[in-house]
Motif scaffolding. Structure first.
Motif, short mmCIF file in Angstrom:
data_model
loop_
_atom_site.label_atom_id
_atom_site.label_comp_id
_atom_site.label_asym_id
_atom_site.label_seq_id
_atom_site.Cartn_x
_atom_site.Cartn_y
_atom_site.Cartn_z
N ASN A 1 0.97 -1.21 0.00
CA ASN A 1 -0.04 0.01 -0.05
C ASN A 1 1.01 1.19 -0.07
O ASN A 1 0.23 2.36 0.29
N GLY A 2 2.14 1.24 -0.11
CA GLY A 2 3.15 2.28 -0.13
C GLY A 2 3.41 2.87 1.24
O GLY A 2 4.03 3.91 1.40
N ASN A 3 3.17 2.02 2.32
CA ASN A 3 3.35 2.41 3.60
C ASN A 3 4.82 1.87 3.90
O ASN A 3 5.19 0.71 3.76
N ILE A 4 5.78 2.83 4.69
CA ILE A 4 7.00 2.40 5.14
C ILE A 4 7.03 1.22 6.11
O ILE A 4 6.14 1.40 7.08
N ILE A 5 7.74 0.39 6.11
CA ILE A 5 7.99 -0.89 7.07
C ILE A 5 9.39 -1.06 7.23
O ILE A 5 10.20 -0.54 6.19
N HIS A 6 9.89 -1.60 8.34
CA HIS A 6 11.14 -2.19 8.78
C HIS A 6 11.17 -3.62 8.70
O HIS A 6 10.32 -4.07 9.53
N GLN A 7 12.22 -4.22 8.41
CA GLN A 7 11.69 -5.73 8.14
C GLN A 7 13.40 -6.30 8.09
O GLN A 7 14.18 -5.88 7.46
N LEU A 8 13.45 -7.59 8.80
CA LEU A 8 14.63 -8.28 8.60
C LEU A 8 14.14 -9.59 8.91
O LEU A 8 13.26 -10.04 10.00
N ARG A 9 14.57 -10.66 7.88
CA ARG A 9 14.14 -12.03 8.06
C ARG A 9 15.32 -12.94 8.02
O ARG A 9 16.09 -12.76 7.35
N LEU A 10 15.10 -14.02 8.74
CA LEU A 10 15.93 -15.02 9.03
C LEU A 10 15.43 -16.44 8.56
O LEU A 10 14.32 -16.88 8.93
N VAL A 11 15.89 -17.16 7.74
CA VAL A 11 15.45 -18.29 6.89
C VAL A 11 16.38 -19.43 7.01
O VAL A 11 17.53 -19.20 6.69
N VAL A 12 16.01 -20.69 7.66
CA VAL A 12 16.87 -22.02 7.38
C VAL A 12 16.57 -22.64 6.01
O VAL A 12 15.34 -22.87 5.69
N VAL A 13 17.67 -22.80 5.37
CA VAL A 13 17.70 -23.39 4.07
C VAL A 13 18.39 -24.69 4.06
O VAL A 13 19.45 -24.73 4.55
N ASN A 14 17.62 -25.58 3.73
CA ASN A 14 18.09 -26.86 3.26
C ASN A 14 18.70 -27.07 1.80
O ASN A 14 17.80 -27.36 1.00
N THR A 15 20.20 -27.13 1.57
CA THR A 15 20.54 -27.25 0.26
C THR A 15 20.64 -28.53 -0.49
O THR A 15 20.88 -28.87 -1.56
N THR A 16 20.39 -29.71 0.44
CA THR A 16 20.48 -30.89 0.20
C THR A 16 19.41 -31.66 -0.67
O THR A 16 18.42 -30.98 -0.82
N SER A 17 19.57 -32.75 -1.09
CA SER A 17 18.36 -33.32 -1.87
C SER A 17 17.62 -34.31 -0.72
O SER A 17 16.48 -34.82 -1.17
N ASN A 18 17.88 -34.25 0.55
CA ASN A 18 17.12 -34.89 1.39
C ASN A 18 16.68 -34.00 2.59
O ASN A 18 17.47 -33.09 3.03
N ASP A 19 15.53 -34.31 3.14
CA ASP A 19 15.23 -33.71 4.29
C ASP A 19 16.02 -33.89 5.51
O ASP A 19 16.62 -35.01 5.68
N ILE A 20 16.25 -32.84 6.19
CA ILE A 20 17.00 -32.86 7.57
C ILE A 20 16.25 -32.87 8.90
O ILE A 20 15.58 -31.57 8.96
N GLN A 21 15.97 -33.89 9.65
CA GLN A 21 15.38 -33.61 10.76
C GLN A 21 16.11 -33.01 11.84
O GLN A 21 17.16 -33.61 12.17
N ALA A 22 15.82 -32.10 12.57
CA ALA A 22 16.64 -31.39 13.41
C ALA A 22 15.74 -30.36 14.29
O ALA A 22 14.80 -29.81 13.93
N VAL A 23 16.38 -30.16 15.44
CA VAL A 23 15.54 -29.03 16.33
C VAL A 23 16.67 -27.93 16.51
O VAL A 23 17.81 -28.13 16.57
N LEU A 24 16.09 -26.76 16.23
CA LEU A 24 16.90 -25.51 16.07
C LEU A 24 16.58 -24.50 16.83
O LEU A 24 15.40 -24.18 16.81
N GLY A 25 17.62 -23.81 17.77
CA GLY A 25 17.08 -22.71 18.68
C GLY A 25 17.62 -21.36 18.06
O GLY A 25 18.90 -21.52 17.42
N VAL A 26 16.84 -20.32 17.88
CA VAL A 26 17.47 -19.03 17.63
C VAL A 26 17.35 -18.01 18.88
O VAL A 26 15.97 -17.87 19.16
N ASP A 27 18.31 -17.09 19.12
CA ASP A 27 18.10 -16.02 19.99
C ASP A 27 19.03 -14.85 19.88
O ASP A 27 19.95 -15.15 19.06
N ASN A 28 18.32 -13.88 20.38
CA ASN A 28 19.15 -12.60 20.40
C ASN A 28 19.73 -11.89 19.06
O ASN A 28 20.96 -12.01 18.70
N VAL A 29 18.61 -11.88 18.01
CA VAL A 29 19.13 -11.24 16.77
C VAL A 29 19.35 -9.79 17.07
O VAL A 29 18.62 -9.00 17.60
#
Length: 426
Positions: free
Chosen positions: A391-419
């Motif tokens: 809508n043309g309104n100013i926003i501020h944004q930062l995104r973190l994404v976990v990416v798996n580049t391999t050909s198989n799913d990877i099961q894991a528990v992952l914690g993220v803190d203090n960005v």
């Protein structure tokens, strides 16, 4: 006439040969006269001319040494702890031999039974002196978890953590001289964080050993309490009146996840099979954005808009609990600039996360690394500028994404803190 010319030519050759033999015999005689006895060593110093009057009794791997003495011409070999250094005759005179201490020389750090001797050999005998070979000065390559406070155990990862004498912390006279824990390889150092940290004196850790002190740089910093964007505990600019107040499901914001305990309060968790081949799902994303336009990024002293983007890092603590390999898992830092360019930078988790037992590690990305083709942030002000919504309104944004580049799913528990965003270079 031709016969006479041949006789003269032969005579000239004989004369020349005789002259060469005289010179060779003279040189041999000169060397024999100089080497009238076995070598002696008076002292060892650096090749730096400013150390001409010094005398060393120890040196570190990688050093270049000048051995001073008598009857050194014709030196055949120099040994440190019975390991041959190799001798270049171009650097040998009757009073000096210059050698380099290679990395393969055994030291007291790796073998406490080394003889601690320097031995010089020529054809007339040998000279021996007591001399200790030390590892190089310590190198801090990574602060395992930079989010620490007084009383916490701090782990440093690097090289040559042998004979640790002192670890200096930010502040005047804030240091530790005991209670160190190092591994046999000298690649890990644990120390308790002291009280009275003062970040007005800097942010870096410095290790001093018998071999010297470590350098300080952006890899040796600890968290100075500034620049927090999301800690998953406090309310502020990032508290929205909807279910994803921290950019992720509230069900995943807890003080613990399977195999992971929080650093301090809550953290953002992900417990899933991360989809293969860059596959997408919302639960592997932390989207930090204020749709109302309020600034979520740090401002003020130390965060001047004119400062180069390269002076700042985005940092975050990550913990992983899995029995699978994390090779191929990456953390993507994503930011849309004021012109709508989607800037991003992917960091392989294995570059920072050394173990997958739920331990916390700090991951870092420099602001100047976020890019889209040739488009990058130039100044910190470019980062503060934000973006516009549909809508043309100013926003501020930062995104973190976990990416798996391999050909198989990877099961894991992952914690993220203090960005957070910190000033890494002044």
């Amino acid at each position: 006439m031709k016969i006479i010319k041949n006789i003269r030519s032969s005579y000239s050759l004989l004369a020349a040969s005789a002259l060469v033999m005289v010179l060779i015999l003279g040189a041999c005689k000169e060397e024999d006269e100089i080497n009238v006895g076995p070598p002696t060593i008076e002292r060892v110093r650096s090749t730096d001319p400013t150390t001409a009057d010094s005398a060393f009794t120890s040196a570190t791997l990688g050093s270049t040494l000048a051995i001073l003495g008598n009857n050194l011409l014709g030196t055949q070999q120099v040994y440190l702890n019975d390991y041959p250094l190799g001798v270049n005759t171009a650097y040998v005179t009757n009073s000096t031999v210059i050698v380099t201490v290679g990395d393969s020389v055994p030291t007291v750090a790796t073998d406490p039974n080394v003889p601690n001797t320097l031995r010089l050999v020529n054809k007339a005998g040998e000279a021996i002196m007591e001399f200790q070979t030390l590892p190089p000065a310590p190198q801090v390559l990574q602060v395992k978890n930079q989010y620490v406070k007084a009383g916490d155990e701090l782990t440093l990862l690097g090289r040559y953590f042998f004979f640790v004498d002192t670890v200096y912390f930010p502040g005047e006279d804030v240091y530790v001289t005991s209670g160190f824990e190092t591994n046999a390889a000298g690649s890990s150092l644990k120390v308790k964080v002291p009280a009275n940290l003062d970040f007005s004196e800097g942010q870096s850790i410095r290790v001093v050993t018998k071999s010297g002190g470590s350098a300080t740089n952006r890899n040796t910093q600890i968290y100075a309490g500034k620049g927090m964007v999301a800690d998953f505990d406090t309310n502020g600019a990032l508290a929205w009146p909807w279910d994803w107040g921290w950019g992720m499901s509230g069900d995943m914001i807890k003080p613990s996840q399977p195999g992971i305990s929080g650093l301090e309060g809550n953290f953002g968790g992900m417990n899933q099979a991360f989809p293969a081949s860059h596959g997408w799902n919302n639960d592997k994303v932390i989207n930090l954005v204020n749709w109302g336009g309020a600034q979520i990024l740090p401002e003020g002293e130390g965060y001047e808009p004119s400062a180069p983007a390269a002076s700042f890092d985005i940092r975050v603590e990550i913990a992983v609990n899995t029995s699978s390999s994390i090779e191929g898992l990456e953390l993507q830092f994503w930011y849309p600039d004021v012109n709508g360019n989607e800037l991003s930078y992917n960091v392989p988790l294995s570059n920072f996360v050394r173990t997958t037992d739920g331990s916390w590690y700090t991951i870092s990305a420099n602001l100047s690394q976020l890019s889209n083709g040739s488009t990058r942030l130039s100044t910190y002000g470019d980062f503060l500028a934000g973006n516009f919504d549909e809508n043309g309104n100013i926003i501020h944004q930062l995104r973190l994404v976990v990416v798996n580049t391999t050909s198989n799913d990877i099961q894991a528990v992952l914690g993220v803190d203090n960005v957070r965003v910190i000033r890494a270079i002044n």
